[in-house]
Motif scaffolding. Structure first.
Motif, short mmCIF file in Angstrom:
data_model
loop_
_atom_site.label_atom_id
_atom_site.label_comp_id
_atom_site.label_asym_id
_atom_site.label_seq_id
_atom_site.Cartn_x
_atom_site.Cartn_y
_atom_site.Cartn_z
N THR A 27 0.83 -1.20 0.00
CA THR A 27 0.00 0.00 0.00
C THR A 27 0.86 1.25 0.00
OG1 THR A 27 -1.72 -1.18 1.22
CG2 THR A 27 -1.82 1.22 1.23
N SER A 28 1.93 1.23 0.80
CA SER A 28 2.83 2.39 0.85
C SER A 28 3.46 2.66 -0.50
CB SER A 28 3.93 2.16 1.90
OG SER A 28 3.37 2.05 3.17
N LEU A 29 3.86 1.59 -1.20
CA LEU A 29 4.49 1.76 -2.51
C LEU A 29 3.52 2.37 -3.52
CD1 LEU A 29 6.57 -1.52 -2.72
CD2 LEU A 29 7.45 0.81 -2.63
N LEU A 30 2.23 2.01 -3.43
CA LEU A 30 1.25 2.56 -4.36
C LEU A 30 1.09 4.06 -4.16
CD1 LEU A 30 -1.50 -0.24 -4.21
CD2 LEU A 30 0.08 0.24 -6.09
N ILE A 45 7.59 1.80 10.18
CA ILE A 45 6.88 2.40 11.32
C ILE A 45 5.38 2.26 11.06
CG2 ILE A 45 6.59 4.44 12.75
CD1 ILE A 45 9.44 3.35 12.69
N LEU A 46 4.68 1.61 11.97
CA LEU A 46 3.26 1.34 11.78
C LEU A 46 2.36 2.21 12.65
CD1 LEU A 46 3.45 -2.56 11.65
CD2 LEU A 46 3.34 -0.97 9.73
N LEU A 66 10.35 4.03 4.10
CA LEU A 66 10.56 4.35 5.51
C LEU A 66 10.11 5.77 5.82
CD1 LEU A 66 11.63 3.77 8.35
CD2 LEU A 66 13.91 4.45 7.54
N LYS A 67 10.50 6.71 4.98
CA LYS A 67 10.10 8.10 5.23
C LYS A 67 8.59 8.27 5.13
CE LYS A 67 10.66 12.91 4.09
NZ LYS A 67 11.29 13.97 3.28
N HIS A 68 7.99 7.61 4.17
CA HIS A 68 6.53 7.71 4.05
C HIS A 68 5.85 7.15 5.29
CE1 HIS A 68 2.62 7.99 2.23
NE2 HIS A 68 2.43 6.68 2.28
N ALA A 69 6.36 6.04 5.82
CA ALA A 69 5.78 5.45 7.02
C ALA A 69 5.93 6.41 8.21
CB ALA A 69 6.45 4.11 7.33
N ILE A 70 7.09 7.04 8.33
CA ILE A 70 7.30 8.01 9.41
C ILE A 70 6.38 9.22 9.23
CG2 ILE A 70 8.99 9.62 10.38
CD1 ILE A 70 11.13 7.47 9.74
N HIS A 71 6.20 9.65 7.98
CA HIS A 71 5.29 10.76 7.68
C HIS A 71 3.87 10.43 8.12
CE1 HIS A 71 3.62 14.19 5.49
NE2 HIS A 71 2.69 13.36 5.04
#
Length: 368
Positions: free
Chosen positions: A36-39, A195-196, A101-106
């Protein structure tokens, strides 16, 4: 380390042994989150990320003098530094993992009370590939090892450290995270971490906003809380026998209080080089995989030299690796053997619900 290569969690550990575990389900669920993050990644990079300048090695910054001086973002959130380290360039791409990783932290920051700023600590041998992360919004810090190998006084450490662990002496650049003193807290992560959920409970406790530990899932509930917490980490029980007194820290996750004083103390320890053959740091911590560098010097500093200044987190919730908690193989989803933690009954992190997990680490499941 790359060689280039929210909601409230459960408060008490589940010590009941579950005889049946599905090893693949946790990994597959987290892989779904990554998909999902990659999309969302392309749109995110184009609209939210701005290039940051590459910084030189001059990194003696002034520490904020009070809570009023702590850096804040445009939403008036206290800004936490997040750092990764690049020790060299190889065939594995960096940008995908760094972007996810940055998107998850965002996403976690958007749902929490703290802002973020990204850093890439890059060894000179990794500059060609590591400098690319500035295009993803990372501030790139080019850093050599804190102490040159030839300056280490101890013969055994000086002669062996370059072949120790995954990255030799270059892994010690992780300690450069302590020099990012413009932030009250820095989180150092490996690039294969996700990061979840927000980590606000850790940040609040470290900054003295609360003294209530009930919101933090620590590994050993029965131990008295420390008077001050300068670091949160998890341990890697797979590396040593359960009877080992000082166990290694898992090198892919460290929440730390930046301090030039602490950084200098680490440099002094390395320069002195009191790592003994068959006995480790000071003759008490080690040997085990990576014990001459980050995985060993962190427990030596916090457990042996400065006890009562850190907290070990529940490894099924923070830095979750979906690892086997026992010393024998899991056969047909049935666990066997003794607990690596030394407990009679230990939690199997592979059975922990995904919604409980705050951070996941793909060091065993392998990178997607």
């Amino acid at each position: 380390m790359v060689k280039v290569r929210g909601s409230r969690t459960t408060l008490r550990r589940n010590t009941s042994l579950k005889p049946k575990v599905n090893v693949l389900i946790p990994c597959l669920l987290v892989l779904g989150v990554i998909t999902t993050s990659l999309l969302l990644l392309t749109a995110y990079v184009s609209t939210n990320l701005q290039a940051q300048p590459t910084e030189d090695i001059s990194h003696i910054n002034k520490k904020p003098s009070s809570s009023m001086d702590v850096p804040r973002n445009s939403n008036n959130k206290v800004t936490v530094g997040y750092a990764v380290s690049i020790t060299g360039c190889g065939t594995d791409p960096l940008s995908e993992g760094a972007a996810v990783l940055k998107h998850a932290i965002h996403q976690a920051s958007a749902n929490g009370n703290y802002g973020y700023k990204m850093y890439a600590i890059v060894h000179p041998k990794g500059e060609d590939c590591g400098s690319q992360l500035k295009d993803l919004g990372y501030t790139v810090l080019i850093r050599d090892t804190p102490v040159a190998v030839e300056d280490i006084k101890g013969d055994f450490l000086r002669n062996k450290i370059e072949s120790n662990g995954c990255c030799g002496e270059k892994e010690l650049i992780k300690l450069e995270a302590y020099t990012i003193v413009e932030h009250p807290i820095v989180v150092h992560l490996d690039l294969d971490v996700l990061i979840l959920q927000p980590m606000d409970a850790l940040f609040d406790y470290m900054l003295g906003k609360t003294s209530d530990l009930s919101t933090i899932p620590v590994m050993w509930q029965e131990k008295p809380p420390p008077k001050e917490v300068n670091a949160f980490f998890t341990r890697d029980y797979n590396m040593v026998h359960a009877s080992t007194k000082y166990k290694p820290v898992q090198g892919g996750f460290l929440v730390l209080r930046p301090s030039l004083k602490t950084y200098k103390e680490f440099c002094d320890i390395i320069r002195e080089g009191d790592f003994r053959d068959g006995k480790g740091w000071g003759g008490v911590v080690g040997p085990f995989y990576g014990s001459m560098t980050f995985q060993g010097i962190i427990p030596y500093y916090y457990d042996y030299l400065n006890p009562g200044t850190s907290l070990e987190l529940n490894r099924c919730i923070y830095n979750q690796m979906c690892d086997n908690p026992r010393d024998q193989r899991t056969i047909n989803d049935v666990v066997h053997g003794k607990c690596r933690t030394g407990e009679k009954n230990c939690e199997d992190c592979r059975s922990r619900p995904l919604e409980d997990v705050v951070t996941a680490h793909f060091t065993l499941c392998q990178k997607p």
